[in-house]
Write a protein that holds these residues in place. Structure first.
Motif, PDB file in Angstrom:
ATOM      1  N   UNK A  55      34.915   3.085   5.165  1.00  0.00           N
ATOM      2  CA  UNK A  55      36.159   2.645   5.802  1.00  0.00           C
ATOM      3  C   UNK A  55      36.884   1.683   4.874  1.00  0.00           C
ATOM      4  N   UNK A  56      38.143   2.002   4.587  1.00  0.00           N
ATOM      5  CA  UNK A  56      38.996   1.145   3.774  1.00  0.00           C
ATOM      6  C   UNK A  56      39.949   0.397   4.690  1.00  0.00           C
ATOM      7  N   UNK A  57      40.020  -0.911   4.512  1.00  0.00           N
ATOM      8  CA  UNK A  57      40.996  -1.737   5.231  1.00  0.00           C
ATOM      9  C   UNK A  57      41.983  -2.220   4.178  1.00  0.00           C
ATOM     10  N   UNK A  58      43.224  -1.816   4.346  1.00  0.00           N
ATOM     11  CA  UNK A  58      44.260  -2.102   3.358  1.00  0.00           C
ATOM     12  C   UNK A  58      45.270  -3.039   4.007  1.00  0.00           C
ATOM     13  N   UNK A  59      45.283  -4.292   3.533  1.00  0.00           N
ATOM     14  CA  UNK A  59      46.177  -5.320   4.091  1.00  0.00           C
ATOM     15  C   UNK A  59      47.392  -5.457   3.184  1.00  0.00           C
ATOM     16  N   UNK A  60      48.568  -5.271   3.762  1.00  0.00           N
ATOM     17  CA  UNK A  60      49.822  -5.312   2.997  1.00  0.00           C
ATOM     18  C   UNK A  60      50.592  -6.570   3.397  1.00  0.00           C
ATOM     19  N   UNK A  61      50.354  -7.712   2.710  1.00  0.00           N
ATOM     20  CA  UNK A  61      51.014  -8.975   3.082  1.00  0.00           C
ATOM     21  C   UNK A  61      52.540  -8.935   3.122  1.00  0.00           C
ATOM     22  N   UNK A  62      53.214  -8.185   2.230  1.00  0.00           N
ATOM     23  CA  UNK A  62      54.681  -8.188   2.310  1.00  0.00           C
ATOM     24  C   UNK A  62      55.226  -7.731   3.676  1.00  0.00           C
ATOM     25  N   UNK A  63      54.502  -6.830   4.364  1.00  0.00           N
ATOM     26  CA  UNK A  63      54.972  -6.375   5.673  1.00  0.00           C
ATOM     27  C   UNK A  63      54.108  -6.917   6.816  1.00  0.00           C
ATOM     28  N   UNK A  64      52.949  -7.510   6.473  1.00  0.00           N
ATOM     29  CA  UNK A  64      52.050  -8.004   7.509  1.00  0.00           C
ATOM     30  C   UNK A  64      51.263  -6.899   8.205  1.00  0.00           C
ATOM     31  N   UNK A  65      51.298  -5.698   7.673  1.00  0.00           N
ATOM     32  CA  UNK A  65      50.607  -4.573   8.311  1.00  0.00           C
ATOM     33  C   UNK A  65      49.233  -4.353   7.711  1.00  0.00           C
ATOM     34  N   UNK A  66      48.361  -3.749   8.522  1.00  0.00           N
ATOM     35  CA  UNK A  66      47.013  -3.389   8.092  1.00  0.00           C
ATOM     36  C   UNK A  66      46.840  -1.892   8.316  1.00  0.00           C
ATOM     37  N   UNK A  67      46.339  -1.212   7.313  1.00  0.00           N
ATOM     38  CA  UNK A  67      46.115   0.227   7.379  1.00  0.00           C
ATOM     39  C   UNK A  67      44.615   0.486   7.246  1.00  0.00           C
TER      40      UNK A  67
END
Length: 86
Positions: A55-67
């Motif tokens: 499982x990959x958790x990808x945190x994108x701080x510029x948008x605050x989203x987590x994939x």
């Protein structure tokens, strides 16, 4: 007399790792694999992983989203995970 025959079986050869690359567009992201944070940020070119499901958790701080993405790693194979962050 001959020594007794061995009943121990040889250990199976170790499974060959596979690799996964991760990229995010636009910008960058932090990535964790199975709950362990990778050092640095995307892009990651060839993260070596044992064969199996991860499982990959990808945190994108510029948008605050987590994939969240699940990848099935095959021995000796490479996979690319690309996230379009919106």
């Amino acid at each position: 007399a001959a020594p007794p025959a061995s009943t121990a079986s040889a250990a199976p050869p170790p499974a060959t790792a596979g690799t996964v690359s991760v990229s995010v567009s636009p910008g960058w992201a932090r990535v964790s694999v199975d709950g362990r944070r990778l050092k640095g940020s995307t892009p990651f070119d060839a993260v070596e992983l044992a064969p199996g499901s991860h499982t990959l958790r990808i945190e994108h701080p510029p948008t605050g989203r987590v994939y969240l993405r699940t990848v099935e790693v095959l021995p000796g194979q490479h996979q690319h995970v690309r996230v379009l962050a919106r």
